[in-house]
Design a protein around this motif. Structure first.
Motif, PDB file in Angstrom:
ATOM      1  N   GLN A 122      30.875  72.105  88.158  1.00 32.66           N
ATOM      2  CA  GLN A 122      32.080  72.756  88.684  1.00 32.66           C
ATOM      3  C   GLN A 122      31.828  73.529  89.973  1.00 32.66           C
ATOM      4  OE1 GLN A 122      34.151  75.017  85.672  1.00 32.66           O
ATOM      5  NE2 GLN A 122      34.179  73.295  84.254  1.00 32.66           N
ATOM      6  N   VAL A 123      30.542  73.616  90.368  1.00 27.12           N
ATOM      7  CA  VAL A 123      30.230  74.306  91.626  1.00 27.12           C
ATOM      8  C   VAL A 123      29.651  73.358  92.667  1.00 27.12           C
ATOM      9  CG1 VAL A 123      29.908  76.572  90.558  1.00 27.12           C
ATOM     10  CG2 VAL A 123      27.938  75.059  90.836  1.00 27.12           C
ATOM     11  N   GLY A 124      29.503  72.080  92.294  1.00 25.70           N
ATOM     12  CA  GLY A 124      28.981  71.107  93.242  1.00 25.70           C
ATOM     13  C   GLY A 124      29.057  69.694  92.701  1.00 25.70           C
ATOM     14  N   ASN A 125      28.843  68.734  93.615  1.00 19.21           N
ATOM     15  CA  ASN A 125      28.814  67.322  93.224  1.00 19.21           C
ATOM     16  C   ASN A 125      27.399  66.948  92.804  1.00 19.21           C
ATOM     17  OD1 ASN A 125      31.519  66.682  93.764  1.00 19.21           O
ATOM     18  ND2 ASN A 125      31.070  66.478  95.951  1.00 19.21           N
ATOM     19  N   VAL A 126      27.267  66.355  91.615  1.00 15.11           N
ATOM     20  CA  VAL A 126      25.960  65.940  91.114  1.00 15.11           C
ATOM     21  C   VAL A 126      25.894  64.416  91.208  1.00 15.11           C
ATOM     22  CG1 VAL A 126      24.364  65.994  89.172  1.00 15.11           C
ATOM     23  CG2 VAL A 126      25.945  67.903  89.526  1.00 15.11           C
ATOM     24  N   ASN A 127      24.913  63.908  91.982  1.00 15.56           N
ATOM     25  CA  ASN A 127      24.765  62.466  92.184  1.00 15.56           C
ATOM     26  C   ASN A 127      23.328  62.029  91.941  1.00 15.56           C
ATOM     27  OD1 ASN A 127      27.458  62.043  93.174  1.00 15.56           O
ATOM     28  ND2 ASN A 127      26.803  63.051  95.051  1.00 15.56           N
ATOM     29  N   THR A 128      23.148  60.740  91.755  1.00 11.32           N
ATOM     30  CA  THR A 128      21.805  60.175  91.684  1.00 11.32           C
ATOM     31  C   THR A 128      21.706  59.081  92.750  1.00 11.32           C
ATOM     32  OG1 THR A 128      22.581  58.722  89.933  1.00 11.32           O
ATOM     33  CG2 THR A 128      21.360  60.658  89.249  1.00 11.32           C
ATOM     34  N   PRO A 129      21.194  59.445  93.941  1.00 13.95           N
ATOM     35  CA  PRO A 129      21.091  58.452  95.016  1.00 13.95           C
ATOM     36  C   PRO A 129      20.139  57.301  94.677  1.00 13.95           C
ATOM     37  CG  PRO A 129      20.216  60.593  95.723  1.00 13.95           C
ATOM     38  CD  PRO A 129      20.771  60.771  94.357  1.00 13.95           C
ATOM     39  N   ASP A 130      19.120  57.584  93.843  1.00 14.62           N
ATOM     40  CA  ASP A 130      18.236  56.517  93.375  1.00 14.62           C
ATOM     41  C   ASP A 130      17.736  56.860  91.972  1.00 14.62           C
ATOM     42  OD1 ASP A 130      15.696  58.048  93.520  1.00 14.62           O
ATOM     43  OD2 ASP A 130      16.030  57.964  95.688  1.00 14.62           O
ATOM     44  N   ALA A 131      16.902  56.020  91.402  1.00 12.15           N
ATOM     45  CA  ALA A 131      16.480  56.178  90.006  1.00 12.15           C
ATOM     46  C   ALA A 131      15.576  57.385  89.774  1.00 12.15           C
ATOM     47  CB  ALA A 131      15.770  54.916  89.535  1.00 12.15           C
ATOM     48  N   ARG A 132      15.049  57.990  90.833  1.00  5.25           N
ATOM     49  CA  ARG A 132      14.112  59.107  90.679  1.00  5.25           C
ATOM     50  C   ARG A 132      14.612  60.413  91.294  1.00  5.25           C
ATOM     51  NH1 ARG A 132      11.384  57.694  86.956  1.00  5.25           N
ATOM     52  NH2 ARG A 132      10.003  55.938  87.004  1.00  5.25           N
ATOM     53  N   THR A 133      15.857  60.457  91.741  1.00  7.85           N
ATOM     54  CA  THR A 133      16.357  61.639  92.440  1.00  7.85           C
ATOM     55  C   THR A 133      17.733  62.058  91.935  1.00  7.85           C
ATOM     56  OG1 THR A 133      15.253  60.757  94.413  1.00  7.85           O
ATOM     57  CG2 THR A 133      16.734  62.605  94.757  1.00  7.85           C
ATOM     58  N   ILE A 134      17.894  63.376  91.765  1.00  7.38           N
ATOM     59  CA  ILE A 134      19.209  63.950  91.481  1.00  7.38           C
ATOM     60  C   ILE A 134      19.544  64.832  92.667  1.00  7.38           C
ATOM     61  CG2 ILE A 134      20.562  65.457  89.973  1.00  7.38           C
ATOM     62  CD1 ILE A 134      18.630  64.752  87.702  1.00  7.38           C
ATOM     63  N   SER A 135      20.736  64.648  93.217  1.00  5.02           N
ATOM     64  CA  SER A 135      21.172  65.428  94.369  1.00  5.02           C
ATOM     65  C   SER A 135      22.392  66.252  93.968  1.00  5.02           C
ATOM     66  CB  SER A 135      21.524  64.470  95.517  1.00  5.02           C
ATOM     67  OG  SER A 135      22.168  65.174  96.534  1.00  5.02           O
ATOM     68  N   ILE A 136      22.337  67.549  94.310  1.00  7.28           N
ATOM     69  CA  ILE A 136      23.464  68.431  93.998  1.00  7.28           C
ATOM     70  C   ILE A 136      23.981  69.001  95.304  1.00  7.28           C
ATOM     71  CG2 ILE A 136      24.219  70.484  92.750  1.00  7.28           C
ATOM     72  CD1 ILE A 136      21.387  69.752  91.136  1.00  7.28           C
ATOM     73  N   GLN A 137      25.194  68.631  95.655  1.00  6.19           N
ATOM     74  CA  GLN A 137      25.846  69.093  96.884  1.00  6.19           C
ATOM     75  C   GLN A 137      26.804  70.217  96.496  1.00  6.19           C
ATOM     76  OE1 GLN A 137      25.543  67.290 100.054  1.00  6.19           O
ATOM     77  NE2 GLN A 137      26.466  69.145 100.864  1.00  6.19           N
ATOM     78  N   ASN A 195      17.379  71.298 101.129  1.00  5.02           N
ATOM     79  CA  ASN A 195      17.227  70.903 102.525  1.00  5.02           C
ATOM     80  C   ASN A 195      18.231  71.651 103.401  1.00  5.02           C
ATOM     81  OD1 ASN A 195      19.634  69.699 101.911  1.00  5.02           O
ATOM     82  ND2 ASN A 195      18.908  67.584 102.166  1.00  5.02           N
ATOM     83  N   GLY A 196      18.758  72.758 102.905  1.00  3.16           N
ATOM     84  CA  GLY A 196      19.745  73.543 103.646  1.00  3.16           C
ATOM     85  C   GLY A 196      21.170  73.078 103.391  1.00  3.16           C
TER      86      GLY A 196
END
Length: 184
Positions: free
Chosen positions: A56-71, A97-98
């Motif tokens: 609810q505070v960001g977008n949670v994605n998995t760009p590849d099989a070994r990474t979770i990205s939270i924007q 990464n800022g």
């Protein structure tokens, strides 16, 4: 079949289905080698003084099989998100990464895979206990009804068949999850 008996059997089936649904939900939280947004679904972030779910505070994605990205929706939340992930003790080391928080999901060791398989077994056992409790409850309700002994016996057989069906379903869900966990 008597209406009251039918209601008891249907209620038992509904309760048993809830046990399956709960098991499936819990098993999605158990990591199985590849990154998934569900891995961080339980993380709560401090957001304006309130604990708020990460999604609810960001977008949670998995760009590849070994990474979770939270924007995060607000850049000021990056440190809070990192802190929340560390506090949740998921075994991840978040970096930023800022712009977003990045979690590299390390490959599972054999020992960790066995641990996760045990966790999955425990969840499945809990689901089986729930199904058996639903059976016991339904059988007790059947005994209290004002129908013939034959109808009671038939209803108990129906309940046992339902129980067997759901226990088999739990076993097959567990087998699939264990295979997923143990696959390198």
């Amino acid at each position: 079949m008597d209406e009251e008996i039918k209601f008891i059997v249907d209620s038992a089936e509904e309760s048993m289905q809830k046990a399956i649904t709960h098991l499936e939900k819990e098993l999605t939280k158990i990591r199985a080698g590849k990154a998934s947004p569900n891995m961080v679904s339980g993380v709560m972030v401090e957001y304006y003084g309130a604990k708020t779910p990460l999604n609810q505070v960001g977008n949670v994605n998995t760009p590849d099989a070994r990474t979770i990205s939270i924007q995060p929706f607000e850049k000021s939340l990056i440190q809070e998100i990192e802190k929340a992930i560390q506090v949740a003790n998921l075994g991840f080391n978040p970096m930023n990464n800022g712009e977003s928080v990045i979690i590299n999901v390390p490959p599972l060791t054999e020992e960790r895979r066995k641990e996760l398989a045990k966790q999955a077994k425990a969840q499945a056992e809990d689901a089986k206990v729930g199904v058996r409790n639903d059976r016991k409850s339904a059988n007790n309700d059947i005994k209290k009804t004002d129908v013939s002994e034959d109808e009671k016996k038939n209803a108990e057989v129906d309940i046992q068949n339902l129980t067997d069906k759901f226990i088999d379903k739990i076993d097959s869900i567990l087998a699939t999850k264990e295979k997923e966990i143990m696959t390198v």
